[in-house]
Design an enzyme around this catalytic site. Sequence first.
Site, PDB file in Angstrom:
ATOM      1  N   SER A 142       0.680  -1.099  -0.171  1.00 17.65           N
ATOM      2  CA  SER A 142       0.015   0.216  -0.033  1.00 17.65           C
ATOM      3  C   SER A 142       0.883   1.144   0.085  1.00 17.65           C
ATOM      4  O   SER A 142       2.182   1.201   0.397  1.00 17.65           O
ATOM      5  CB  SER A 142      -0.940  -0.001   1.047  1.00 17.65           C
ATOM      6  N   TYR A 155      -2.053  -0.419  10.348  1.00 20.15           N
ATOM      7  CA  TYR A 155      -2.140  -0.912   9.031  1.00 20.15           C
ATOM      8  C   TYR A 155      -0.926  -0.590   8.418  1.00 20.15           C
ATOM      9  O   TYR A 155      -0.312  -1.527   7.823  1.00 20.15           O
ATOM     10  CB  TYR A 155      -3.313  -0.376   8.438  1.00 20.15           C
TER      11      TYR A 155
END
Length: 246
Positions: A142, A155
């Site tokens: 990501s 995350y």
Amino acid sequence: MQDMNGKVVAVTGASSGIGEAIARRLAARGARVVLGARRTDRLERLAAEMTAAGGSAAFTSLDVTSREAMQAFVGFAGERFGRLDVLVNNAGLMPLSLIHDLKVAEWDRMIDVNLKGVLYGIAAALPVFSAQGSGHFVNISSVADRRIVSTAAVYSGTKYAVRAISDGLRQEVGPAIRVTLVAPGATESELANAISDPALRRAAIEDYRRDLLPADAIARAVAYAIGEPGDVDVNEIVVRPTAQVY
Ligand code: NDP
């Protein structure tokens, strides 16, 4: 364009979003695709659609938090298609929250799926790739693997780790095995559904996720990395919506 030459590609988290788009695109380009996720009803539909369109696909139930299940997934690819050329470690979730709220079960879940799931994928496929003398890991991280924002600390932590492990793996595996990290920005998928705080979920959908890439934009990046010749190792691709600043 049939440029995947029958490569056998296993995709974790293929039941929606980016994983589904990767599976569709690669099958359309001539790969033999193995789909894994927990929602097998969706995988069954997807495999049937891909097969009806002239592609080659098989599916099986997969929970990446189980090392045994990951090993069985890689074994299934071998049983169905005789080999495994590419493992796409895509399964992941993003239940954003403030650390202060102590959503410890959600932290555990992200570590189990986003981080340990990738490690179990590596542990399952590396011996197969080594024995074959070829193979390719594609790890979906990501933009959060290089940028930290409030509510995304854990995350981001999992994705920073995936980026670190991917580059360490690349350095260790030698010239026969390729390692690609694909870091998407905001992309159309079901990712925001895991956010348990309703206000954060609304904000994520309305703000961060306003300018979304279609999931196929990430699939094209994956197809590019796989489609390069074996002596070309595409190591990192970052794909953001043009309008996304961070
Ligand atoms: P989705 O929620 O649409 O897809 C997530 C996939 O992961 C589903 O197929 C889900 O399948 C699977 N999954 C979740 N837990 C498990 C598990 N324990 N075992 C096996 N599969 C599991 O989101 P995305 O498509 O967006 O997410 C794919 C990847 O892309 C993730 O790693 C995410 O972090 C990354 N990413 C996404 C971005 C975005 O904006 N969409 C941006 C940056 C990165 P099932 O529930 O059926 O098991």
